[in-house]
Design an enzyme around this catalytic site. Sequence first.
Site, mmCIF file in Angstrom:
data_model
loop_
_atom_site.group_PDB
_atom_site.id
_atom_site.type_symbol
_atom_site.label_atom_id
_atom_site.label_comp_id
_atom_site.label_asym_id
_atom_site.label_seq_id
_atom_site.Cartn_x
_atom_site.Cartn_y
_atom_site.Cartn_z
ATOM 1 N N ASN A 9 37.189 46.283 25.622
ATOM 2 C CA ASN A 9 36.382 46.185 24.715
ATOM 3 C C ASN A 9 35.383 45.003 24.642
ATOM 4 O OD1 ASN A 9 38.696 44.738 24.321
ATOM 5 N ND2 ASN A 9 38.557 45.359 21.929
ATOM 6 N N GLU B 39 45.441 32.437 20.857
ATOM 7 C CA GLU B 39 44.221 31.859 21.451
ATOM 8 C C GLU B 39 43.530 31.228 20.309
ATOM 9 O OE1 GLU B 39 42.664 35.324 23.792
ATOM 10 O OE2 GLU B 39 43.783 34.580 25.317
ATOM 11 N N CYS C 290 40.075 44.717 18.319
ATOM 12 C CA CYS C 290 41.696 44.767 18.098
ATOM 13 C C CYS C 290 41.504 44.313 16.461
ATOM 14 C CB CYS C 290 42.268 43.558 18.847
ATOM 15 S SG CYS C 290 41.543 41.913 19.052
ATOM 16 N N GLU D 262 48.083 39.151 23.639
ATOM 17 C CA GLU D 262 47.029 39.545 22.586
ATOM 18 C C GLU D 262 46.896 40.979 22.377
ATOM 19 O OE1 GLU D 262 46.056 37.408 20.262
ATOM 20 O OE2 GLU D 262 46.693 35.305 21.344
HETATM 21 P P1 NAD Z 1 45.648 48.501 28.307
HETATM 22 O O1 NAD Z 1 46.880 47.676 27.583
HETATM 23 O O2 NAD Z 1 45.651 49.837 28.654
HETATM 24 O O3 NAD Z 1 44.909 47.499 29.538
HETATM 25 C C1 NAD Z 1 44.613 46.202 29.477
HETATM 26 C C2 NAD Z 1 44.731 45.613 30.905
HETATM 27 O O4 NAD Z 1 46.014 45.766 31.390
HETATM 28 C C3 NAD Z 1 43.792 46.313 31.707
HETATM 29 O O5 NAD Z 1 43.240 45.151 32.720
HETATM 30 C C4 NAD Z 1 44.790 47.388 32.600
HETATM 31 O O6 NAD Z 1 44.239 47.402 33.937
HETATM 32 C C5 NAD Z 1 45.987 46.371 32.682
HETATM 33 N N1 NAD Z 1 47.287 47.064 32.885
HETATM 34 C C6 NAD Z 1 47.463 48.178 32.463
HETATM 35 N N2 NAD Z 1 48.849 48.447 32.866
HETATM 36 C C7 NAD Z 1 49.432 47.345 33.410
HETATM 37 C C8 NAD Z 1 50.832 47.101 33.950
HETATM 38 N N3 NAD Z 1 51.732 47.885 33.797
HETATM 39 N N4 NAD Z 1 50.978 45.957 34.328
HETATM 40 C C9 NAD Z 1 49.991 44.897 34.104
HETATM 41 N N5 NAD Z 1 48.460 45.040 33.810
HETATM 42 C C10 NAD Z 1 48.607 46.402 33.132
HETATM 43 O O7 NAD Z 1 44.422 47.944 27.129
HETATM 44 P P2 NAD Z 1 43.061 48.506 26.814
HETATM 45 O O8 NAD Z 1 43.289 50.016 26.658
HETATM 46 O O9 NAD Z 1 42.155 48.223 28.133
HETATM 47 O O10 NAD Z 1 42.371 47.883 25.720
HETATM 48 C C11 NAD Z 1 42.566 48.202 24.245
HETATM 49 C C12 NAD Z 1 43.737 47.418 23.496
HETATM 50 O O11 NAD Z 1 43.822 45.969 23.621
HETATM 51 C C13 NAD Z 1 43.809 47.994 22.123
HETATM 52 O O12 NAD Z 1 45.044 48.128 21.807
HETATM 53 C C14 NAD Z 1 43.412 46.444 21.206
HETATM 54 O O13 NAD Z 1 43.958 46.293 20.083
HETATM 55 C C15 NAD Z 1 43.979 45.703 22.257
HETATM 56 N N6 NAD Z 1 43.060 44.141 22.089
HETATM 57 C C16 NAD Z 1 43.843 43.215 21.748
HETATM 58 C C17 NAD Z 1 42.952 41.921 21.531
HETATM 59 C C18 NAD Z 1 43.534 40.677 20.944
HETATM 60 O O14 NAD Z 1 43.327 39.832 21.004
HETATM 61 N N7 NAD Z 1 44.987 40.815 20.120
HETATM 62 C C19 NAD Z 1 41.814 41.852 22.022
HETATM 63 C C20 NAD Z 1 41.151 42.860 22.240
HETATM 64 C C21 NAD Z 1 41.773 44.291 22.602
#
Ligand code: NAD
Length: 468
Positions: free
Chosen positions: A144, A448, A274, A240
């Site tokens: 995002n 962070e 998020c 996060e």
């Molecule tokens: P996701 O968990 O699907 O993927 C995030 C990352 O993890 C990607 O790079 C993906 O390739 C990797 N990944 C996926 N499976 C993995 C595994 N088994 N082992 C290691 N890495 C793996 O999340 P997304 O759909 O890309 O992002 C959206 C989510 O992120 C939402 O829930 C949002 O709220 C959250 N988010 C949180 C913050 C925060 O600071 N709290 C900021 C931005 C987004």
Amino acid sequence: MNDFTMTIAGQQSATIATYPVEDPATGAVIADAPACTPGQLDEAMRAAQSALVGWHSDRSRRQQALERLADSVEGHLEELAGVITTEEGKPLAEARSELGDAINDLRYFASLELPAELIRDDEHTVVRVLRRPVGPVAAITPWNFPLGTAVAKIAPALAAGCTMVLKPSPYTPLSCLRFGELGRDVLPPGVLNVVSGSNEVGAWMTEHPIPRMVSFTGSVATGKRIATMVAPDLKRVTLELGGNDPAIVLDDVDIEEAADGLFANAFGNCGQICVAIKRVYVPSSRHDELVEALVSRAKAAKVGDGHLSGTEIGPLCNKMQFDRVAELVEDAMDHGAKLAAGGRPIEGPGYFFEPTVVTGVSDGVRIVDEEQFGPALPIVSYDDLDDVLVRANATHFGLGASIWTGDPERGGAIATGVESGTVWVNTHQAAVPGQPFGGLKWSGIGVEGGRWGLIGYTELQAIHVARG
Ligand code: NAD
């Protein structure tokens, strides 16, 4: 857009395999991104390990390098903003703002120090407590804020003296790959390695024996998997994760003013933040007024390709997210919801969805209880403030929340009753330099931002000298 390459040990790494990256505004494939192989990942990890000692022993070099990285992003701002808009979909103005935050992060952490603390200094004993870098870091980021979330890790980790292997989301790898290329001119080889690939690469990184820490931003489900995977090696972890931020509107609010803030913080980046506002609680006595104010903003918002001037809301970033938002809206309708505005995908190519205001729902319906991460906002009415605080807290999430009121002091007093990492009053998502950011409960572990964010990439070491 096929000239994006991985950076390993300060050099371009040969592209052995590729996978397609889409423009969410058209659905067309815009690049074949490098798919990191296990051998390339191993090379990147070894480079990060070799670079560690030289990097952490020279603080002024780190400071200068982070400043130069900030200059480099500034010098390539339009190019990088264009890449972010093309891979993620957000309007160019939002992409520029993401880069502005990244530049600020790099400069802020360049200037931040964690001096040693002298806790005893007498004729017998000197004891100093230091903060050492935790070691090579595996950083895994979501789609995002493709470069913003990456730099929110790179800046404090490198400032603390750590080295890094970064893997951006498979949906949006291009801006991070480009950032890695820019870093080759600025950073010693191996300090920042940028690889790209599928979720599997993230899993390999997490289980790799070299990194001492995994710094992850993404979904709760993946965060939990990572927490399990790091356990056997006792790697440090920062998570996060997702949120389901409530906005609690009080009875004394100025509706027009609040509606501006609520709308901007719920629909910015097409709701894919998020800490977006993901459910609004409003007193029954003010419900209709607020819905009307939000509906007029939803109907007026210009949805379109982020590259076009005047676009206020871009597409959802990918089909998975587009389908999820459509499914949650449909489920709400099945549970008696009304669509005050929007509710449907927009015809044509790309993942565009109408800005949607949902009424007639309450807790217990998925669109209220789950993280929708898209442009569909449920408005829930309440009659008792104590009760609504219980409802707002009745969730595994605990990332952000906000109180909207004509009396900021009253809002501040109510804020302490909300279970989230940040509670805002009359705003949402705002941060000043030095402010920590993190989630309670399932929204995360660690923070962070600010000195606490820097501390997260360090471990304590006590040096105890007996003077005899
Ligand atoms: P996701 O968990 O699907 O993927 C995030 C990352 O993890 C990607 O790079 C993906 O390739 C990797 N990944 C996926 N499976 C993995 C595994 N088994 N082992 C290691 N890495 C793996 O999340 P997304 O759909 O890309 O992002 C959206 C989510 O992120 C939402 O829930 C949002 O709220 C959250 N988010 C949180 C913050 C925060 O600071 N709290 C900021 C931005 C987004």
